[in-house]
Design a protein around this motif. Structure first.
Motif, short mmCIF file in Angstrom:
data_model
loop_
_atom_site.label_atom_id
_atom_site.label_comp_id
_atom_site.label_asym_id
_atom_site.label_seq_id
_atom_site.Cartn_x
_atom_site.Cartn_y
_atom_site.Cartn_z
N ARG A 114 0.81 -1.23 0.00
CA ARG A 114 0.00 0.00 0.00
C ARG A 114 0.84 1.27 0.00
O ARG A 114 0.49 2.25 -0.67
N TYR A 134 1.96 1.95 -3.58
CA TYR A 134 1.00 1.82 -4.67
C TYR A 134 0.48 3.19 -5.11
O TYR A 134 0.15 4.03 -4.29
N TRP A 135 0.43 3.39 -6.43
CA TRP A 135 -0.20 4.59 -7.00
C TRP A 135 -0.70 4.22 -8.40
O TRP A 135 -0.15 3.36 -9.05
N GLN A 136 -1.75 4.87 -8.78
CA GLN A 136 -2.31 4.66 -10.11
C GLN A 136 -1.63 5.59 -11.10
O GLN A 136 -1.13 6.66 -10.73
N ARG A 188 -1.89 1.92 -15.15
CA ARG A 188 -2.25 1.15 -13.96
C ARG A 188 -3.57 1.74 -13.46
O ARG A 188 -3.58 2.65 -12.64
N ILE A 189 -4.66 1.17 -13.95
CA ILE A 189 -5.97 1.78 -13.71
C ILE A 189 -6.72 1.18 -12.53
O ILE A 189 -7.73 1.71 -12.11
N GLN A 190 -6.20 0.08 -11.95
CA GLN A 190 -6.89 -0.54 -10.83
C GLN A 190 -6.76 0.34 -9.58
O GLN A 190 -5.71 0.90 -9.33
N ASP A 191 -7.85 0.40 -8.80
CA ASP A 191 -7.72 1.01 -7.48
C ASP A 191 -7.04 -0.02 -6.57
O ASP A 191 -6.70 -1.13 -7.01
N TRP A 192 -6.83 0.34 -5.30
CA TRP A 192 -6.12 -0.55 -4.39
C TRP A 192 -6.79 -1.93 -4.31
O TRP A 192 -6.13 -2.96 -4.40
N ASP A 193 -8.12 -1.95 -4.13
CA ASP A 193 -8.82 -3.24 -4.02
C ASP A 193 -8.68 -4.05 -5.30
O ASP A 193 -8.54 -5.28 -5.26
N GLY A 194 -8.71 -3.37 -6.44
CA GLY A 194 -8.51 -4.06 -7.72
C GLY A 194 -7.11 -4.63 -7.84
O GLY A 194 -6.92 -5.72 -8.39
#
Length: 175
Positions: free
Chosen positions: A120, A123-125, A129-135
């Motif tokens: 976490r 992590y950055w979009q 990289r289009i997924q959010d954290w849950d994705g």
């Protein structure tokens, strides 16, 4: 002897940075094929609207990378591999294409297979990289399940700096 190692796992978990670090140390690397496809004209649209075509494009590019590694006398570290394509299709709710299934079964990596777990703090979009954290977490689970389904064991990378991760990979590779 040709040695094919892989780093797989969660999007945004430091895989590309690790490859850059190892490449700077002289290791042969194959960069993530999906990102280059996404950066090409129409790539994002293909991923969004025609995910099976996107999977086929990844398979073609990954097959070329796999063949290039045969020219290398030593180890090549791949940023993702064929089972990642199967994991992508599962995340999309689609069946695994026969050609992807065959590649996963027949074109084997010699390992080790390293997993960059979801992290976490880093992590950055971005545009690809289009997924959010849950994705990203769900993608990691599907990808890891695909690797295991094709008979691979995964070794988790430590949540550490790129240099520490590179040292870890080099130690594991020499074992």
């Amino acid at each position: 002897m040709v040695s094919r190692l892989v780093v797989t796992g969660a999007p945004g978990a430091g895989k590309s940075t690790l490859l850059e670090t190892l490449a700077a140390r002289g290791m042969a690397v194959e960069r993530e094929v999906a990102r280059s496809i996404l950066q090409a004209p129409g790539g994002m649209e293909m991923r969004a609207r025609r995910p099976q075509d996107f999977a086929r494009a990844m398979l073609e590019a990954e097959s070329a990378a796999y063949a290039r590694a045969a020219m290398n006398c030593g180890a090549t570290l791949f940023d993702r591999g064929f089972p990642d394509i199967a994991g992508f299709l599962k995340v999309e709710g689609l069946p695994v294409i026969d050609a992807v299934e065959r590649a996963c079964r027949d074109r084997r990596y010699t390992g080790p297979i390293f997993r960059a777990p979801p992290w976490r703090e880093i992590y950055w979009q971005d545009e690809e990289r289009i997924q959010d954290w849950d994705g990203a977490v769900a993608s990691d689970a599907a990808i890891c399940a695909a690797w295991r389904m094709y008979g691979y064991e995964l070794i988790d990378l430590p949540l550490a700096s790129a240099d520490e991760r590179a040292d870890f990979v080099l130690r594991q590779q020499s074992n």
